[in-house]
Design a protein around this motif. Structure first.
Motif, PDB file in Angstrom:
ATOM      1  N   LYS A  96      39.850  29.237   7.753  1.00  0.00           N
ATOM      2  CA  LYS A  96      39.356  27.962   7.261  1.00  0.00           C
ATOM      3  C   LYS A  96      40.490  26.956   7.333  1.00  0.00           C
ATOM      4  CE  LYS A  96      35.660  29.326   4.108  1.00  0.00           C
ATOM      5  NZ  LYS A  96      34.631  28.545   4.802  1.00  0.00           N
ATOM      6  N   MET A  97      40.157  25.743   7.699  1.00  0.00           N
ATOM      7  CA  MET A  97      41.164  24.695   7.766  1.00  0.00           C
ATOM      8  C   MET A  97      40.675  23.488   6.980  1.00  0.00           C
ATOM      9  SD  MET A  97      42.871  22.750  11.039  1.00  0.00           S
ATOM     10  CE  MET A  97      44.000  24.082  11.425  1.00  0.00           C
ATOM     11  N   ASN A  98      41.546  22.961   6.161  1.00  0.00           N
ATOM     12  CA  ASN A  98      41.294  21.715   5.450  1.00  0.00           C
ATOM     13  C   ASN A  98      42.140  20.618   6.091  1.00  0.00           C
ATOM     14  OD1 ASN A  98      39.716  23.117   3.546  1.00  0.00           O
ATOM     15  ND2 ASN A  98      41.552  23.684   2.399  1.00  0.00           N
ATOM     16  N   VAL A  99      41.512  19.506   6.423  1.00  0.00           N
ATOM     17  CA  VAL A  99      42.243  18.377   6.986  1.00  0.00           C
ATOM     18  C   VAL A  99      41.990  17.152   6.116  1.00  0.00           C
ATOM     19  CG1 VAL A  99      42.233  19.236   9.354  1.00  0.00           C
ATOM     20  CG2 VAL A  99      40.337  17.839   8.564  1.00  0.00           C
ATOM     21  N   TYR A 100      43.006  16.279   6.054  1.00  0.00           N
ATOM     22  CA  TYR A 100      42.928  15.097   5.208  1.00  0.00           C
ATOM     23  C   TYR A 100      43.456  13.890   5.969  1.00  0.00           C
ATOM     24  CZ  TYR A 100      42.584  18.647   1.533  1.00  0.00           C
ATOM     25  OH  TYR A 100      42.212  19.718   0.782  1.00  0.00           O
ATOM     26  N   ALA A 101      42.919  12.736   5.605  1.00  0.00           N
ATOM     27  CA  ALA A 101      43.441  11.457   6.099  1.00  0.00           C
ATOM     28  C   ALA A 101      43.627  10.553   4.901  1.00  0.00           C
ATOM     29  CB  ALA A 101      42.491  10.827   7.110  1.00  0.00           C
ATOM     30  N   GLU A 102      44.811   9.988   4.755  1.00  0.00           N
ATOM     31  CA  GLU A 102      45.138   9.148   3.608  1.00  0.00           C
ATOM     32  C   GLU A 102      45.075   7.673   3.963  1.00  0.00           C
ATOM     33  OE1 GLU A 102      45.595  10.344   0.685  1.00  0.00           O
ATOM     34  OE2 GLU A 102      45.820  12.482   1.122  1.00  0.00           O
ATOM     35  N   TRP A 118      30.390  10.704  22.054  1.00  0.00           N
ATOM     36  CA  TRP A 118      31.461  11.396  21.351  1.00  0.00           C
ATOM     37  C   TRP A 118      32.341  10.419  20.585  1.00  0.00           C
ATOM     38  CZ3 TRP A 118      31.575  16.633  21.118  1.00  0.00           C
ATOM     39  CH2 TRP A 118      30.808  17.337  22.050  1.00  0.00           C
ATOM     40  N   ASN A 119      32.722  10.832  19.355  1.00  0.00           N
ATOM     41  CA  ASN A 119      33.718  10.141  18.554  1.00  0.00           C
ATOM     42  C   ASN A 119      34.992  10.991  18.505  1.00  0.00           C
ATOM     43  OD1 ASN A 119      32.119   7.827  17.465  1.00  0.00           O
ATOM     44  ND2 ASN A 119      30.899   9.475  16.590  1.00  0.00           N
ATOM     45  N   TYR A 120      36.135  10.329  18.320  1.00  0.00           N
ATOM     46  CA  TYR A 120      37.419  11.029  18.304  1.00  0.00           C
ATOM     47  C   TYR A 120      38.232  10.564  17.092  1.00  0.00           C
ATOM     48  CZ  TYR A 120      36.158  11.907  23.188  1.00  0.00           C
ATOM     49  OH  TYR A 120      35.511  12.283  24.330  1.00  0.00           O
ATOM     50  N   TYR A 121      38.959  11.517  16.482  1.00  0.00           N
ATOM     51  CA  TYR A 121      39.834  11.145  15.365  1.00  0.00           C
ATOM     52  C   TYR A 121      40.922  12.202  15.222  1.00  0.00           C
ATOM     53  CZ  TYR A 121      41.151   8.785  11.045  1.00  0.00           C
ATOM     54  OH  TYR A 121      41.820   8.065  10.103  1.00  0.00           O
ATOM     55  N   ARG A 122      42.154  11.727  14.911  1.00  0.00           N
ATOM     56  CA  ARG A 122      43.284  12.639  14.749  1.00  0.00           C
ATOM     57  C   ARG A 122      43.753  12.642  13.295  1.00  0.00           C
ATOM     58  NH1 ARG A 122      49.176  12.546  16.217  1.00  0.00           N
ATOM     59  NH2 ARG A 122      48.965  10.311  16.613  1.00  0.00           N
ATOM     60  N   ASP A 159      53.026  15.497  16.774  1.00  0.00           N
ATOM     61  CA  ASP A 159      53.344  16.804  16.190  1.00  0.00           C
ATOM     62  C   ASP A 159      52.458  17.094  14.984  1.00  0.00           C
ATOM     63  OD1 ASP A 159      55.296  17.052  18.060  1.00  0.00           O
ATOM     64  OD2 ASP A 159      56.929  16.381  16.739  1.00  0.00           O
ATOM     65  N   ARG A 160      52.125  18.377  14.824  1.00  0.00           N
ATOM     66  CA  ARG A 160      51.421  18.882  13.650  1.00  0.00           C
ATOM     67  C   ARG A 160      50.181  18.055  13.314  1.00  0.00           C
ATOM     68  NH1 ARG A 160      56.028  18.838   9.329  1.00  0.00           N
ATOM     69  NH2 ARG A 160      56.629  17.035  10.570  1.00  0.00           N
ATOM     70  N   VAL A 207      46.654  13.670  10.863  1.00  0.00           N
ATOM     71  CA  VAL A 207      48.093  13.868  11.025  1.00  0.00           C
ATOM     72  C   VAL A 207      48.681  14.491   9.759  1.00  0.00           C
ATOM     73  CG1 VAL A 207      50.286  12.741  11.606  1.00  0.00           C
ATOM     74  CG2 VAL A 207      48.135  11.876  12.553  1.00  0.00           C
ATOM     75  N   TYR A 208      49.502  15.514   9.917  1.00  0.00           N
ATOM     76  CA  TYR A 208      50.346  16.128   8.881  1.00  0.00           C
ATOM     77  C   TYR A 208      49.565  16.933   7.845  1.00  0.00           C
ATOM     78  CZ  TYR A 208      53.838  12.975  10.765  1.00  0.00           C
ATOM     79  OH  TYR A 208      54.680  12.306  11.594  1.00  0.00           O
ATOM     80  N   ASN A 209      48.569  16.364   7.192  1.00  0.00           N
ATOM     81  CA  ASN A 209      47.986  17.008   6.013  1.00  0.00           C
ATOM     82  C   ASN A 209      46.901  18.004   6.400  1.00  0.00           C
ATOM     83  OD1 ASN A 209      49.599  15.465   4.329  1.00  0.00           O
ATOM     84  ND2 ASN A 209      48.136  13.768   4.366  1.00  0.00           N
ATOM     85  N   GLN A 210      47.303  19.245   6.639  1.00  0.00           N
ATOM     86  CA  GLN A 210      46.336  20.307   6.914  1.00  0.00           C
ATOM     87  C   GLN A 210      46.700  21.528   6.075  1.00  0.00           C
ATOM     88  OE1 GLN A 210      48.287  19.838  10.208  1.00  0.00           O
ATOM     89  NE2 GLN A 210      47.469  17.762  10.128  1.00  0.00           N
ATOM     90  N   GLN A 211      45.676  22.281   5.780  1.00  0.00           N
ATOM     91  CA  GLN A 211      45.866  23.573   5.146  1.00  0.00           C
ATOM     92  C   GLN A 211      45.047  24.590   5.913  1.00  0.00           C
ATOM     93  OE1 GLN A 211      44.619  22.979   1.092  1.00  0.00           O
ATOM     94  NE2 GLN A 211      46.685  22.418   0.407  1.00  0.00           N
ATOM     95  N   VAL A 212      45.677  25.705   6.261  1.00  0.00           N
ATOM     96  CA  VAL A 212      44.999  26.763   6.991  1.00  0.00           C
ATOM     97  C   VAL A 212      45.013  28.007   6.117  1.00  0.00           C
ATOM     98  CG1 VAL A 212      44.945  28.156   9.087  1.00  0.00           C
ATOM     99  CG2 VAL A 212      45.731  25.789   9.180  1.00  0.00           C
ATOM    100  N   GLY A 213      43.861  28.621   5.945  1.00  0.00           N
ATOM    101  CA  GLY A 213      43.773  29.829   5.136  1.00  0.00           C
ATOM    102  C   GLY A 213      42.847  30.847   5.769  1.00  0.00           C
ATOM    103  N   LEU A 214      43.070  32.091   5.461  1.00  0.00           N
ATOM    104  CA  LEU A 214      42.207  33.172   5.930  1.00  0.00           C
ATOM    105  C   LEU A 214      41.357  33.622   4.759  1.00  0.00           C
ATOM    106  CD1 LEU A 214      41.379  35.186   8.131  1.00  0.00           C
ATOM    107  CD2 LEU A 214      43.207  36.686   7.308  1.00  0.00           C
ATOM    108  N   GLU A 215      40.103  33.513   4.900  1.00  0.00           N
ATOM    109  CA  GLU A 215      39.171  33.885   3.840  1.00  0.00           C
ATOM    110  C   GLU A 215      38.475  35.181   4.192  1.00  0.00           C
ATOM    111  OE1 GLU A 215      35.094  31.965   2.758  1.00  0.00           O
ATOM    112  OE2 GLU A 215      36.629  30.913   1.614  1.00  0.00           O
ATOM    113  N   VAL A 216      38.566  36.176   3.282  1.00  0.00           N
ATOM    114  CA  VAL A 216      37.914  37.472   3.474  1.00  0.00           C
ATOM    115  C   VAL A 216      36.730  37.548   2.524  1.00  0.00           C
ATOM    116  CG1 VAL A 216      38.212  39.966   3.418  1.00  0.00           C
ATOM    117  CG2 VAL A 216      40.104  38.503   4.137  1.00  0.00           C
ATOM    118  N   SER A 217      35.616  38.031   3.019  1.00  0.00           N
ATOM    119  CA  SER A 217      34.417  38.075   2.193  1.00  0.00           C
ATOM    120  C   SER A 217      33.544  39.259   2.588  1.00  0.00           C
ATOM    121  CB  SER A 217      33.635  36.760   2.346  1.00  0.00           C
ATOM    122  OG  SER A 217      33.241  36.579   3.685  1.00  0.00           O
TER     123      SER A 217
END
Length: 817
Positions: free
Chosen positions: A745-751, A700-704, A686-687, A706-716
C-alpha cells in the motif's frame, strides 16, 4: 453595328479516350470586341465530323447558342470534329431586347429529406431563357451548369438562375422532412450550421422515436360523441364494435368490442374504440370538438407485435472489422419510444492506452469511437426497411456531471469553424501541471469540422506573471492534410504534428480523441506556457497563366486557353495573354488548351504544362488539329501556386512560362480551442510518484506527488490451523499459518494545493483506470487500485489544501502450506 462570331468548347470531359463537350457560338461587337446580343443573327459555319463535311447555319437570339454536343475527338480511333465559321448575317427581325431579359424560373421541384441527418433532399430548378446557357445556384455564389442539387438538408432556401445576357432570377423553396419515426437524436444544434454529435459514453445517449402507422388527412363530426377520421390507407381489415342480440330469453345482449387505436392531431390525442369503417375512414367513439387535419393513427391489429430496431455500425479497434449491434425496443401506448444506447456504446471504448509517447500527436482509438445509426420498424409479416443516417456520431470514454452544459453532449469540447465557440481541452485541471522529462500530453477533440483545414497548434512560453517570455518566439506546428479520411479507424496511420521550425510533415487527419504530446526544453525563466489550436482560412490557390502564339506572319496554329473554377469558366483567351487568378482552396479546377483554328504550318503543335509549387504535375504536346483539346483536372490546394502554360507553335519551339509572384495574404486566423495555460513544475524528479488516470472529460490526467509518500506492506486474511499435540515437551508450536494474502500500500500527499488543483485531483476518485509510472525510458505504467475512503482533503489556510490518497499495488504471492 458590325458583328463577328467565335467558337468555344465548354463542358469538356473524357470517357476513356473520347473527349466530349459542347460547341458554342458567341457573338461580338467588332468595334468594341465585347460580347453583344445577336438579335437573331444567322451564323454560317462548316461542320466536319470525322471527314463528313456539312455547311450549316444557326440563328443566335442572344449572346450565344449551342451548335453541337457530343464526342469531339478520340485519341485511340482517330475520330475528330472540326467547326469553322464562314459568315455572320444580321438578323432580319429584331431579337429580344437585352434590357428586357426573358429569363424565367418555371418551377422548383423538391424531394424531401428521408430522415433527420440523412442529407438526401434534392432540388431541381427548371428555367428558360432566350440567352443560353443558363446557370444555377442555391447561394448566389457557387454556380453550376446542371439544374439538379442533391445531398440537401431539410429546410428553406433560395434558388437562383442566370443567363448569358446578365439576367438573374430567384425564388424561394423548402425541402421537407418525410414524416419519419425518428424525432430527435443525441446531437446538439448550436446554430450557424454548428452541430455537436459527440457524447459521453457514461451518460444517457437518447434516440427518440414516434410510431406513425398511417396519416390522418381530415377529421369531421360523426354521430353523437363520435368523429370520422380520413386515413391514407385501406381500413377494411380493422375490427369494429358489434352487437349480438341474445337468442335465449332472459339472457343479456352481447357486445363485441372493436379495435382500439391511438390518434394524434392538433386537437385530438388518445386511444379510442373503432365503431365503424369504410375503405378510407374510421368512426371512433371520441367526442367531437372541431374539424381537424394532419396527424397520424396507430393500429395494433394491422401491425401486430410492433417493434423499433436500432442498428449501431462501427469499426472494432481490436480486429479492424466492421461490427454491428442491434437494439430492440417497443413503444408505449402513444407510440412514443425513448432508446438509450449508452450501455451498448460503452462497449466501443475501453480504458486502455497503446501510446508509447514517441508521437507528437496520438489518436486514441481506445477512448473514442465513431459509429453510424440505422433504424427500422418491424412487425409480424412485414419486410424490414432500414433508414440510414449518413453522418456519423461520436462517443468518448467520458462522464458528464449534473448541470454541466449540454448534459451528456460534449458540445463545449468540440472545435467549430470561424472561431465559433472555441473548444475546451479534455482535461479536469484548470491549469494542468507539466513536469519536464515526464510523459505528458493534452487531450482534444479533432472534430469533423477540422478536416481539410490548415490546422496548427501554438505554444507561447510565459514568465512567472503569465506574461509572454521576452525574446521567445511562438512554437508553431502545422497539422497538414494528406487525405480526406473522415471516420475514426478508417485507416491505420497516425496523426502527427510537426514543429514548423523543423519540417512540415504531410499527415493524415483523424476525427476523434487526439492527444498532443508536450515535450520541450524549458528556459529557466519559464513558469507557464499557453497552448492553443488554430487554423488559417482564406488561403487561396494562385493560378498564373500564359498563352503564347508565334508572331504574326509566321505559320501558326490558332489556339486558346481556359481555366475553370468549381465548374465555372474563370478565364478564357484566344490571343496571346498572361495573368494571374485566385481560386478558393478545395475547389475543383480544370486547365484546358484548345485548338480553335486551322494552320498552314507543316508540323503545328499544341503544348500544355501545369506546375504546382514549382513541380511539374502535367505536361502534354499534341498535333494541333482544329478541335484538339488537352485537359487537366485538380483540386486547389491551400496556398498553392499553379502555373498553367499553353503554347501554339510551328515545329515545337518553346516559350518561357510566365510566373507572377504569389501575392496571396497570410489568411485569417481562427481559434479552434481556448488557450490552455499549463503550469511547469520545477521540483526535482527525485523521490516522486507520477500518476495518471482517465478523467471525467474522457482523456488522461497527469500529476506528480513529490517527497511525501509512505509505503507499507499489509498482510491480511491468515488461515490458521491448530496442531494436534502429543509430545508437549518437544513441540515447536501449537498452531500453523497455512495461507495468507499480502499487498503493498502506498500513501501519497500533496501540500499547499490550490482549489483548482484539488478539483482536478478529485477526478481520480471517479476514474476506473489509475496508473503509476514505473519507467521513463522506455515509458512503462503499472495499474494501481485506489483504496476506498482513503482520500484526505482539508483546508489549511488562505485557500490552500492538502490532498492525500492511498492505493494498492499489485498483490504479492505468499508461500503457503
Amino acid at each position: 453595328m458590325s458583328l463577328y462570331a467565335q467558337l468555344s468548347y465548354v463542358g469538356t470531359f473524357f470517357t476513356g479516350t473520347t473527349l466530349n463537350g459542347r460547341v458554342i457560338v458567341s457573338i461580338f461587337d467588332a468595334s468594341t470586341g465585347l460580347p453583344t446580343n445577336g438579335n437573331n443573327c444567322v451564323v454560317a459555319y462548316t461542320q466536319n465530323i470525322n471527314g463528313a463535311v456539312s455547311n450549316l447555319t444557326s440563328a443566335v437570339p442572344g449572346l450565344a447558342t449551342e451548335i453541337y454536343s457530343g464526342a469531339l475527338s478520340d485519341s485511340s480511333t482517330g475520330f475528330f470534329t472540326n467547326f469553322t465559321i464562314t459568315s455572320v448575317t444580321p438578323g432580319s427581325a429584331p431579337g429580344p431586347d437585352p434590357a428586357a431579359d426573358d429569363l424565367t424560373i418555371i418551377n422548383v421541384i423538391t424531394t424531401p429529406e428521408s430522415a433527420i441527418g440523412a442529407d438526401d433532399g434534392q432540388v431541381v430548378i427548371n428555367a428558360t431563357s432566350s440567352f443560353p446557357a443558363i446557370q444555377y445556384s442555391l447561394d448566389n455564389v457557387t454556380w453550376q451548369a446542371g439544374n439538379t442539387f442533391t445531398g440537401l438538408h431539410s429546410g428553406g432556401g433560395t434558388a437562383y438562375v442566370k443567363d448569358t445576357n446578365g439576367g438573374l432570377k430567384s425564388v424561394t423553396y423548402n425541402v421537407g422532412l418525410i414524416g419519419n419515426i425518428l424525432q430527435s437524436d443525441p446531437s446538439v444544434d448550436l446554430g450557424n450550421g454548428n452541430l455537436s454529435r459527440w457524447n459521453a459514453a457514461f451518460n444517457n445517449i437518447w434516440f427518440k422515436y414516434q410510431r406513425k402507422d398511417f396519416e390522418i388527412t381530415s377529421i369531421i363530426q360523426g354521430a353523437a360523441n363520435t368523429i370520422i377520421i380520413a386515413v391514407n390507407a385501406d381500413m377494411t381489415n380493422v375490427t369494429v364494435r358489434t352487437f349480438i342480440t341474445a337468442i335465449i330469453p332472459g339472457q343479456p345482449d352481447i357486445t363485441s368490442p372493436g379495435d382500439f387505436v391511438y390518434i394524434k392531431t392538433a386537437l385530438y390525442s388518445g386511444v379510442y374504440e373503432v365503431l365503424g369503417v369504410t375503405a378510407g375512414t374510421l368512426n371512433l367513439n371520441c367526442p367531437y370538438t372541431a374539424d381537424d387535419t394532419v396527424g397520424f393513427v396507430n393500429i395494433n391489429s394491422l401491425r401486430p407485435y410492433y417493434k423499433i430496431l436500432t442498428l449501431i455500425s462501427y469499426v472494432d479497434p481490436l480486429t479492424g472489422k466492421l461490427t454491428t449491434i442491434t437494439g430492440t425496443n417497443r413503444p408505449d401506448s402513444s407510440g412514443y419510444c425513448k432508446v438509450d444506447l449508452s450501455s451498448l456504446l460503452q462497449s466501443l471504448v475501453m480504458p486502455k492506452d497503446k501510446s508509447n509517447y514517441t508521437l507528437v500527436n496520438y489518436r486514441d482509438m481506445q477512448l473514442s469511437a465513431s459509429y453510424q445509426i440505422q433504424y427500422a420498424e418491424t412487425w409480424n409479416g412485414n419486410t424490414i426497411q432500414w433508414t440510414v443516417i449518413s453522418r456519423p456520431y461520436y462517443v468518448l470514454y467520458a462522464a458528464r456531471q449534473i448541470q454541466q452544459l449540454g448534459g451528456g453532449n460534449m458540445q463545449e469540447f468540440v472545435p467549430y469553424l470561424l472561431g465559433f465557440q472555441p473548444a475546451k481541452w479534455l482535461t479536469d485541471f484548470v491549469n494542468p501541471v507539466y513536469n519536464p522529462g515526464f510523459p505528458f500530453d493534452l487531450g482534444f477533440i479533432f472534430s469533423e469540422y477540422m478536416v481539410g483545414l490548415a490546422n496548427y497548434y501554438d505554444i507561447v512560453l510565459l514568465d512567472i506573471n503569465k506574461n509572454k517570455l521576452a525574446g521567445q518566439s511562438d512554437g508553431i506546428g502545422f497539422l497538414l492534410n494528406e487525405d480526406t479520411g473522415f471516420l475514426l479507424n478508417q485507416d491505420g496511420s497516425k496523426f502527427i504534428i510537426a514543429d514548423q521550425g523543423l519540417v512540415n510533415i504531410p499527415i493524415v487527419e483523424h476525427v476523434g480523441l487526439n492527444r498532443l504530446l508536450i515535450n520541450f526544453s524549458i528556459p529557466a525563466q519559464c513558469w507557464y506556457f499557453s497552448v492553443q489550436l488554430k487554423y488559417k482560412s482564406g488561403l487561396p490557390s494562385i493560378i498564373n497563366y500564359s498563352y503564347t502564339e508565334n508572331a504574326p506572319g509566321v505559320h501558326f496554329a490558332d489556339g486558346g486557353i481556359q481555366i475553370w473554377d468549381n465548374g465555372n469558366l474563370a478565364y478564357y483567351a484566344e490571343i496571346s495573354a498572361s495573368g494571374s487568378l485566385s481560386v478558393p482552396a478545395s475547389h475543383p479546377i480544370k486547365f484546358i488548351a484548345v485548338s480553335t483554328g486551322p494552320s498552314t504550318a507543316g508540323t503545328p503543335l499544341l503544348t500544355m504544362t501545369v506546375t504546382k509549387n514549382g513541380t511539374t504535375v502535367f505536361a502534354q504536346t499534341v498535333p494541333c488539329v482544329q478541335g484538339t483539346v488537352i485537359e487537366y483536372d485538380a483540386i486547389a490546394d491551400i496556398n498553392a501556386t499553379y502555373v498553367h502554360t499553353v503554347t501554339a507553335t510551328d515545329g515545337g519551339s518553346s516559350v518561357t512560362p510566365v510566373n507572377t509572384a504569389d501575392t496571396s495574404t497570410a489568411g485569417t486566423v481562427y481559434n479552434l480551442t481556448k488557450p490552455l495555460i499549463c503550469r511547469i513544475d520545477q521540483n526535482t524528479p527525485d523521490r516522486s510518484v507520477y500518476l495518471r488516470w482517465i478523467g471525467l472529460t474522457g482523456s488522461w490526467n497527469y500529476y506528480r506527488f513529490v517527497y511525501n509518500q509512505q509505503v507499507g506492506l499489509e498482510v491480511s486474511d491468515p488461515v490458521i490451523i491448530k496442531n494436534y499435540i502429543t509430545d508437549w515437551a518437544n513441540t515447536d508450536t501449537i498452531e500453523d499459518v497455512i495461507m495468507k494474502s499480502a499487498g503493498l500500500k502506498m500513501n501519497v500527499y500533496a501540500e499547499n494545493v490550490s482549489i483548482d488543483d484539488i478539483k482536478g485531483l478529485q477526478s481520480v476518485k471517479y476514474s476506473p483506470k489509475v496508473q503509476m509510472l514505473t519507467s521513463q525510458s522506455p515509458v512503462k505504467w503499472q495499474t494501481i487500485v485506489v483504496a476506498s475512503g482513503s482520500f484526505n482533503e482539508y483546508e489549511t489556510f488562505i485557500d490552500q489544501y492538502s490532498f492525500g490518497l492511498t492505493f494498492n499495488l499489485p498483490s504479492i504471492n505468499i508461500q503457503r502450506q
